[in-house]
Design a protein around this motif. Structure first.
Motif, PDB file in Angstrom:
ATOM      1  N   UNK A 125      63.923 -23.208  27.279  1.00 18.85           N
ATOM      2  CA  UNK A 125      62.804 -23.249  28.292  1.00 18.85           C
ATOM      3  C   UNK A 125      63.404 -23.488  29.413  1.00 18.85           C
ATOM      4  N   UNK A 126      62.485 -24.327  30.456  1.00 17.53           N
ATOM      5  CA  UNK A 126      63.006 -24.841  31.883  1.00 17.53           C
ATOM      6  C   UNK A 126      64.154 -25.316  31.991  1.00 17.53           C
ATOM      7  N   UNK A 127      64.347 -26.040  33.187  1.00 17.48           N
ATOM      8  CA  UNK A 127      65.691 -26.941  33.039  1.00 17.48           C
ATOM      9  C   UNK A 127      64.346 -28.177  33.638  1.00 17.48           C
TER      10      UNK A 127
ATOM     11  N   UNK B  63      66.204 -24.744  46.754  1.00 11.35           N
ATOM     12  CA  UNK B  63      64.985 -25.765  45.458  1.00 11.35           C
ATOM     13  C   UNK B  63      63.869 -25.155  46.689  1.00 11.35           C
TER      14      UNK B  63
ATOM     15  N   UNK C   4      55.468 -25.432  28.684  1.00 10.72           N
ATOM     16  CA  UNK C   4      55.894 -24.197  27.421  1.00 10.72           C
ATOM     17  C   UNK C   4      55.534 -24.388  26.832  1.00 10.72           C
TER      18      UNK C   4
ATOM     19  N   UNK D 283      65.932 -20.422  36.225  1.00  7.12           N
ATOM     20  CA  UNK D 283      65.637 -20.420  35.767  1.00  7.12           C
ATOM     21  C   UNK D 283      64.617 -20.481  35.293  1.00  7.12           C
ATOM     22  N   UNK D 284      63.559 -21.209  36.324  1.00  2.19           N
ATOM     23  CA  UNK D 284      61.998 -21.360  36.078  1.00  2.19           C
ATOM     24  C   UNK D 284      61.523 -19.288  36.609  1.00  2.19           C
TER      25      UNK D 284
ATOM     26  N   UNK E 271      70.223 -21.732  40.334  1.00  4.73           N
ATOM     27  CA  UNK E 271      70.896 -21.810  38.858  1.00  4.73           C
ATOM     28  C   UNK E 271      68.844 -22.289  38.092  1.00  4.73           C
ATOM     29  N   UNK E 272      68.647 -23.624  38.911  1.00  8.18           N
ATOM     30  CA  UNK E 272      67.455 -23.936  38.793  1.00  8.18           C
ATOM     31  C   UNK E 272      66.465 -23.140  39.217  1.00  8.18           C
TER      32      UNK E 272
ATOM     33  N   UNK F   3      56.945 -26.773  34.783  1.00 10.87           N
ATOM     34  CA  UNK F   3      55.975 -26.070  33.176  1.00 10.87           C
ATOM     35  C   UNK F   3      55.368 -26.785  32.679  1.00 10.87           C
TER      36      UNK F   3
ATOM     37  N   UNK G  94      62.484 -29.823  36.029  1.00 16.31           N
ATOM     38  CA  UNK G  94      62.775 -28.775  37.699  1.00 16.31           C
ATOM     39  C   UNK G  94      61.718 -27.858  37.281  1.00 16.31           C
ATOM     40  N   UNK G  95      61.879 -27.412  36.677  1.00 15.21           N
ATOM     41  CA  UNK G  95      60.665 -26.139  36.522  1.00 15.21           C
ATOM     42  C   UNK G  95      59.382 -26.211  36.906  1.00 15.21           C
TER      43      UNK G  95
END
Lengths: 322, 392
Positions: free
Chosen positions: A132-134, B303, A159, B68-69, B64-65, A157, A154-155
């Motif tokens: 999944x996201x961060x 970011x 999921x 991932x997104x 990297x962040x 979202x 951090x993403x």
């Protein structure tokens, strides 16, 4: 004095409700505090693993599951004795989790690893790990058990996980730092709080489309500090009680109109919460002040503050056995 | 599979892009990371060497962040890293990078930053300043193509001044080093003391050339004796040459603040709240060291681009720049408040940590320092103070 009498009257009336316990994890004490919903006092404190956060009971309340984040395990405790029965493999840094309606599968957010781990509590085996996201955090599962949700901080979202295939079937963006998710109204809606965005987003379950967005405004508090985190729904899902973190308030949101009806002042950095059995009382964990605020749901007033351990985090209800 | 994919996209269109643009599957963004080496004056102590990948490591974690997104959105990122060594011409390298991408994350001093920003090739670019704190870059010398994720010196000295006010340490003295960075920091500090109504009773320049590791206990008490009485001593030693030897050696037993002791920084390993512990552990797992303030500034730059592309679904410069400077943009930066950019000079608004090496003491803006629009603007150059015209 008047207030005291009123509070006493409330206490007297609420204590008629069925007896039970609120279990609170104390993140910086490595303990759980058990509060009686009758006396509104801490009646027991048990040791846990390191940095306990998420907490929930099995369907029959015979076991309590605790995310011991820094021990990298989900602990299974006998709630009648406080004994740790066993530990489940949880992946690293389990923070929040949710129990599938089958009473068997735990969906666990592994905050440091961008993974959701699915564990079978009977075989104590990991049955799936889902990318999944961060910084995954919020976890929810639909009442029919078909969909699990992980939110990633951090993403940004939610999921959507198909629990049959254990695969993602949708990813929906929300505002910054999503923290908590819940299915409501028999699973037809899915709500996600965004801590830094300062909003709660409501999704339609069928289409995963955004149905509404709730914003908050607490008088005298800068909007940046109004940060929705945990939330729970009153009986019949008519109202959401939303913890607003460092604004030290809980918002009461009409779940039909998505309007905020009231703000209730509670302890500092209010985080998560749970109700007593008939949902007449709400117990909020206040991390910074190290206490739990008891809210009378009918009058929407804080009626008592209960000192617990350092950094209370999660809360879960169980009826008193016997 | 196709079906699922189209469902994901449909969901995204329905939910995320009220902004108006639509995500292309496989939107790609390239970031250029440019480090321009500069002379570093020798310091008395070798205890805390500056990591070689200072800044770059933060950019990598940010990348990297983003990746991932991005994988949930069909968006990809790549970063090209270039280092300009002493004696080499930064312009050549910068031009070569700018041919590949309009997005530059820059680790350079103010002079080199302006040289790059003023290249004809950089006029259609967006450059992130992750290292230079000079006030002028946010004021008269601002550039429309430069955003600052590094905190300005003034943001840091204002943050410290708020703590001084709160503690009622209002009578201050200052020791200033001789390097340009020290002088610039001291200047920002004087401005902050005036802004917050604090008194600077006396100032001295650090002129010793003896090795303080051996004789600080003899020299510093004498050096600070004629300050008389005061509430706190400010050290302006941004190159971290002598400051560490002032602590516990002053004639009067008074707190030391500024570049040493109680410091104001835009990031510190001692920040644990607001999810910061997670960023630290992610960073340390990858890079095997603590995350510095410059790492943080570079992380925030990368970011910022990621957040803008996530929300707009676009990778082109006009869309991203407009979005980043709009009030829709907000970055969750592990500081407990959304981070946004000042639309008058391109500075990232951010809380500043007041910390000593072992713990966070406070986070500015402190409670009670109000502002008519945003409390974060009580730190650094506020709209009426900045003479920047480039963003108008």
């Amino acid at each position: 004095m008047k207030l005291l009498t009123a509070a006493a009257a409330l206490l007297a009336s609420t204590s008629l409700a069925s007896a039970g316990e609120i279990w609170v994890t104390n993140e910086k004490d490595d303990t759980v505090s058990v509060i009686s919903t009758e006396t509104l006092e801490v009646i027991q404190t048990y040791d846990t693993g390191e940095r306990p956060r998420g907490i929930l009971f099995s369907k029959d309340f015979s076991r309590v599951y605790i995310c011991a984040s820094d021990s990298n395990a989900v602990q299974v405790m006998d709630p009648n004795t406080g004994k740790i029965l066993n530990e489940l493999p949880s992946g690293d840094d389990p923070e929040q989790f949710v129990l599938h309606p089958n009473d068997r599968h735990l969906y666990i957010a592994n905050e440091d690893d961008a993974i959701t781990t699915v564990v079978d509590t009977e075989t104590r085996k990991v049955i799936a790990q889902i990318d999944v996201g961060v910084e995954p955090e919020g976890m929810a599962v639909s009442p029919d058990g078909k969909i699990a949700i992980t939110t990633s901080e951090t993403t940004n979202m939610a999921h959507w996980i198909d629990t049959e295939t254990q695969k993602l079937f949708a990813n929906t963006l929300v505002d910054s730092r999503p923290r908590h998710a819940e299915f409501v109204k028999e699973g037809s809606e899915m709500w996600v709080s965004s801590e830094i965005g300062g909003t709660v987003t409501v999704f339609d379950r069928e289409t995963q489309a955004e149905k509404g967005k709730i914003s908050f405004e607490v008088q005298g508090v800068h909007p940046d500090r109004v940060q929705p985190v945990g939330f729970e729904f009153s009986a019949g899902d008519t109202h959401a009680f939303v913890a607003l973190g460092p604004s030290n308030h809980v918002a009461v949101v009409n779940a039909e109109t998505y309007e905020v009806e009231e703000y209730i002042l509670v302890g500092r950095r209010v985080w998560h919460m749970d109700f007593n059995e008939d949902r007449s009382m709400l117990f909020t964990t206040n991390g910074v002040s190290g206490d739990v605020t008891v809210i009378d749901v009918a009058s929407r007033k804080a009626i008592k503050t209960i000192k617990v351990g350092r950094f209370p985090w999660g809360a879960a209800y169980r009826p008193t056995p016997g | 599979m196709t079906q699922i994919r189209s469902k994901i996209l449909a969901t995204l269109f329905a939910t995320a892009f009220s902004f108006g643009t639509v995500a292309q599957a496989e939107t790609a963004l390239t970031i250029g990371y440019l480090q321009i080496e500069r002379e570093r004056p020798p310091t008395l102590s070798n205890l805390d060497p500056i990591p070689e990948d200072n800044g770059l490591a933060g950019a990598q974690t940010g990348l990297e962040d983003n990746l991932t997104t991005g994988k949930f959105l069909g968006q990809t990122y790549e970063m090209i890293t270039e280092v300009v060594y002493l004696g080499e011409d930064p312009a050549q390298t910068a031009k070569a990078l700018l041919e590949q991408t309009p997005y530059l994350v820059l680790d350079a001093d103010a002079e080199a930053l302006l040289a790059v920003a003023d290249l004809p090739e950089a006029q259609e670019a967006l450059i992130f300043n992750t290292a230079a704190g000079e006030l002028d870059l946010r004021s008269a010398a601002c550039r429309a193509n430069v955003l600052h994720t590094a905190a300005s010196d003034a943001m840091r000295t204002d943050a410290l001044a708020q703590v001084l006010v709160k503690k009622r340490w209002s009578d201050l003295v200052m020791i200033t080093g001789t390097h340009a960075a020290d002088v610039s920091y001291a200047e920002a500090m004087r401005r902050s003391l005036t802004k917050f109504g604090l008194k600077l009773s006396a100032e001295k320049n650090w002129v010793f050339d003896a090795d303080m590791r051996r004789n600080a206990a003899q020299e510093v008490p004498l050096f600070t004796q004629d300050f008389g009485d005061y509430d706190a001593l400010i050290v302006a030693d941004e190159v971290h040459d002598f400051g560490r030897y002032i602590l516990y050696n002053t004639w009067e037993a008074r707190p030391v603040v500024g570049s040493e002791g109680l410091t104001a920084v835009n990031w510190s390993p001692v920040i644990e709240q607001w999810g910061a512990a997670q960023l630290h552990s992610r960073f340390e797992d990858t890079h095997g060291r603590e995350m510095t303030a410059q790492d943080y500034a570079a992380w925030a730059a990368v970011r910022t681009l990621g957040e803008a592309m996530t929300r707009t679904g676009a990778a082109d410069l006009p869309t991203l720049r407009d979005y980043i400077l709009s009030d829709k943009f907000e970055l969750a930066g592990f500081k407990g408040r959304p981070l946004t950019f000042r639309d008058w000079n391109g500075q990232l608004r951010q809380p500043i940590a007041i910390a000593h090496p072992r713990a966070l003491v406070a986070q500015a803006p402190l409670e009670g320092f109000l502002h008519q629009f945003n409390e974060l603007d009580s730190l650094g150059l506020d709209r009426p103070e900045s003479t920047c015209e480039a963003f108008k």
